[in-house]
Scaffold this motif. Structure first.
Motif, short mmCIF file in Angstrom:
data_model
loop_
_atom_site.label_atom_id
_atom_site.label_comp_id
_atom_site.label_asym_id
_atom_site.label_seq_id
_atom_site.Cartn_x
_atom_site.Cartn_y
_atom_site.Cartn_z
N LYS A 9 23.99 33.92 -21.65
CA LYS A 9 23.18 33.44 -22.77
C LYS A 9 22.78 31.99 -22.55
CE LYS A 9 23.11 32.85 -27.69
NZ LYS A 9 22.65 33.76 -28.66
N ALA A 46 9.56 36.09 -24.45
CA ALA A 46 10.97 36.51 -24.35
C ALA A 46 11.74 35.62 -23.38
CB ALA A 46 11.06 37.98 -23.93
N ARG A 51 15.58 35.56 -24.86
CA ARG A 51 15.86 36.98 -25.13
C ARG A 51 15.89 37.79 -23.85
NH1 ARG A 51 11.35 38.85 -28.23
NH2 ARG A 51 10.36 36.91 -27.62
N SER A 52 15.26 37.27 -22.81
CA SER A 52 15.20 37.93 -21.52
C SER A 52 15.19 36.86 -20.45
CB SER A 52 13.93 38.78 -21.45
OG SER A 52 13.82 39.43 -20.23
#
Length: 79
Positions: A9, A46, A51-52
């Motif tokens: 993350k 993203a 998020r990606s």
């Protein structure tokens, strides 16, 4: 496993912030960059929001396009 997710993350957020920063430094919007890289604007969004994470080939294209190193896109430092 929890530690691994936390690291991923953090890495996603770092890469995303750096992509956004270099895009803004070059005074481009997401649509323009996405068109140049032949990806969807939503995909770039993203990446920028963490998020990606882009694969190595997209990272290479981003680095080449913006004339920065992959290290510049992955390090937790200000560009």
């Amino acid at each position: 496993m929890v530690k691994y997710k936390w690291v991923m993350k953090m890495l996603n957020n770092t890469i995303g912030k750096n992509i956004r920063r270099v895009r803004e430094i070059n005074d481009m919007n997401q649509e323009e960059v996405a068109a140049q890289l032949n990806i969807r604007r939503q995909t770039l969004s993203a990446y920028e929001t963490g998020r990606s994470v882009p694969n190595i080939y997209i990272l290479l294209e981003l680095a080449s396009f913006f004339r920065v190193s992959i290290e510049d896109l992955t390090r937790n430092v200000k560009l």
